[in-house]
Motif scaffolding. Structure first.
Motif, PDB file in Angstrom:
ATOM      1  N   LYS A 109       1.283  -0.954   0.005  1.00 20.88           N
ATOM      2  CA  LYS A 109      -0.419  -0.152   0.183  1.00 20.88           C
ATOM      3  C   LYS A 109       1.010   1.101   0.200  1.00 20.88           C
ATOM      4  O   LYS A 109       2.367   1.068   0.411  1.00 20.88           O
ATOM      5  N   ALA A 110       0.164   2.733  -0.333  1.00 23.13           N
ATOM      6  CA  ALA A 110       1.032   3.401  -0.498  1.00 23.13           C
ATOM      7  C   ALA A 110       0.785   4.608   0.765  1.00 23.13           C
ATOM      8  O   ALA A 110      -0.619   4.762   1.246  1.00 23.13           O
ATOM      9  N   ARG A 111       1.760   5.464   0.846  1.00 22.87           N
ATOM     10  CA  ARG A 111       1.636   6.602   1.974  1.00 22.87           C
ATOM     11  C   ARG A 111       2.061   8.124   0.564  1.00 22.87           C
ATOM     12  O   ARG A 111       3.227   8.269   0.449  1.00 22.87           O
ATOM     13  N   GLY A 112       1.052   8.295   0.453  1.00 22.34           N
ATOM     14  CA  GLY A 112       1.172   9.650  -0.208  1.00 22.34           C
ATOM     15  C   GLY A 112       1.096   9.149  -1.984  1.00 22.34           C
ATOM     16  O   GLY A 112       1.308   8.009  -2.316  1.00 22.34           O
ATOM     17  N   PRO A 113       1.355   9.752  -3.204  1.00 24.44           N
ATOM     18  CA  PRO A 113       1.513   9.881  -4.554  1.00 24.44           C
ATOM     19  C   PRO A 113       2.927   8.065  -5.121  1.00 24.44           C
ATOM     20  O   PRO A 113       4.005   9.430  -5.049  1.00 24.44           O
ATOM     21  N   GLU A 127      -1.497   5.195  -4.703  1.00 22.86           N
ATOM     22  CA  GLU A 127      -1.489   5.700  -3.865  1.00 22.86           C
ATOM     23  C   GLU A 127      -3.341   5.671  -4.497  1.00 22.86           C
ATOM     24  O   GLU A 127      -4.047   5.172  -3.911  1.00 22.86           O
ATOM     25  N   SER A 128      -4.310   5.283  -5.098  1.00 24.47           N
ATOM     26  CA  SER A 128      -5.302   5.055  -6.250  1.00 24.47           C
ATOM     27  C   SER A 128      -6.308   3.980  -5.402  1.00 24.47           C
ATOM     28  O   SER A 128      -6.944   4.150  -4.708  1.00 24.47           O
ATOM     29  N   THR A 130      -4.582   2.066  -2.987  1.00 24.01           N
ATOM     30  CA  THR A 130      -4.901   2.123  -1.817  1.00 24.01           C
ATOM     31  C   THR A 130      -6.128   2.996  -1.054  1.00 24.01           C
ATOM     32  O   THR A 130      -7.085   1.989  -0.571  1.00 24.01           O
ATOM     33  N   ARG A 131      -5.797   3.724  -1.859  1.00 23.09           N
ATOM     34  CA  ARG A 131      -7.337   4.554  -1.459  1.00 23.09           C
ATOM     35  C   ARG A 131      -8.518   4.149  -2.171  1.00 23.09           C
ATOM     36  O   ARG A 131      -9.884   3.857  -1.521  1.00 23.09           O
ATOM     37  N   ALA A 174       6.250  10.441   0.604  1.00 27.47           N
ATOM     38  CA  ALA A 174       5.044   9.541  -0.175  1.00 27.47           C
ATOM     39  C   ALA A 174       6.812   7.600  -0.167  1.00 27.47           C
ATOM     40  O   ALA A 174       7.787   7.899  -0.298  1.00 27.47           O
ATOM     41  N   THR A 176       5.937   3.094  -0.051  1.00 26.96           N
ATOM     42  CA  THR A 176       4.770   1.774  -0.516  1.00 26.96           C
ATOM     43  C   THR A 176       5.700   1.472   1.284  1.00 26.96           C
ATOM     44  O   THR A 176       6.710   1.239   1.543  1.00 26.96           O
TER      45      THR A 176
END
Length: 294
Positions: A109-113, A127-128, A130-131, A174, A176
């Motif tokens: 998953k991502a934090r940020g772009p 990021e998308s 993950t959201r 940002a 991963t």
């Protein structure tokens, strides 16, 4: 059928004069044959020189037993058949012989772009994803998933809580995050080593024998690409929240890793301090302590 009995009976059937020296068998195979001999009377054990031999008395009983326990032992399997299905056919158990799954599913998953790129121009907006759905997954193994890489940092965490909630991550860059769930799979380590996957790799495990042993395995394959992350105030948290029970449960892994870690700790003084503190205090620390105040 025990794991030792099937190969022992097969060797006996294929042997010259339908007999085999006991010295050619492992101790577990000899025990399995002795038990089979008593139960069926289809083989006998006889003295021979300074040792003994196992000799077939009733070949049909042995062949029938092997067929019942391994119904497809002499059948050519379809190459497309999963290995574990073939194992069931040959030995009534998916876990006999080679039974590791060919694919490993990597959760990230991502934090940020964050964007991951694939050879040939394909890309994944992590990021998308993950959201929208909480996490993404890569299937890796063989030729599958080999080309993926990202231009930012990659964090490896051992426990799910650190994957579920990312507010412990330092800074605001940002990144991963990958959850590897306890033990680093060899196939995952090899995947990381096949090509640069990220700008840098940070490993954040539990501070125990298993975590250190996994870090050693990763460090030996990736070298300077990977670093061991120590949470803020780890010294105080180890002393206040550390567990002797966890230390004892993973002490074997700790001592197994120690010789390999020595040259690494010569250049990583903070890791060296952690290892000394764990050993002198007999304590290990779970990574969820990152949220606690020391």
């Amino acid at each position: 059928m025990t794991r030792a009995l099937q190969p022992a009976l097969t060797r006996l059937l294929q042997s010259e004069n339908e007999q085999i020296s006991a010295s050619q068998l492992t101790s577990s195979q000899r025990r399995a044959l002795d038990d089979f001999r008593v139960r069926t009377g289809s083989i006998v054990q006889q003295s021979s020189g300074r040792g003994s031999v196992y000799r077939i008395v009733n070949r049909a009983v042995i062949e029938q037993h092997l067929h019942e326990q391994a119904p497809l032992a002499n059948t050519r399997m379809d190459d497309a058949l999963p290995q574990r299905a073939a194992n069931i056919g040959r030995a009534r158990s998916s876990k006999i012989g080679q039974h590791a799954h060919e694919l490993y599913y990597l959760l990230l998953k991502a934090r940020g772009p964050v964007v991951w790129y694939q050879n040939g121009g394909q890309c994944l907006d992590l990021e998308s994803v993950t959201r929208q759905q909480g996490a993404a997954v890569f299937a890796i193994g063989g030729e599958t998933g080999q080309g993926w890489y990202t231009e930012g940092p990659l964090w490896l965490v051992e426990n799910q809580a650190l994957f579920d909630q990312l507010d412990w991550l330092p800074g605001d860059q940002a990144a991963t995050v990958v959850w590897y769930s306890g033990q680093l799979r060899t196939s995952f380590i090899e995947w990381l080593a096949q090509r640069p996957r990220a700008s840098t790799i940070h490993m954040f495990p539990d501070y125990d024998g298993v975590g250190l042993h996994n870090y050693l395995r990763l460090k030996l394959r990736l070298g300077d690409q990977v670093s061991f992350w120590l949470m803020p105030q780890w010294e105080h948290k180890l002393q206040r929240f550390g567990s002797n029970t966890l230390w004892q449960a993973t002490a074997r892994d700790f001592h197994a890793a120690l010789p390999g870690l020595q040259p690494i700790m010569e250049s990583d003084k903070v890791l060296n301090q952690l290892v000394i503190a764990m050993q002198s205090q007999g304590l290990a620390l779970e990574q969820e302590a990152v949220w606690l105040e020391a």
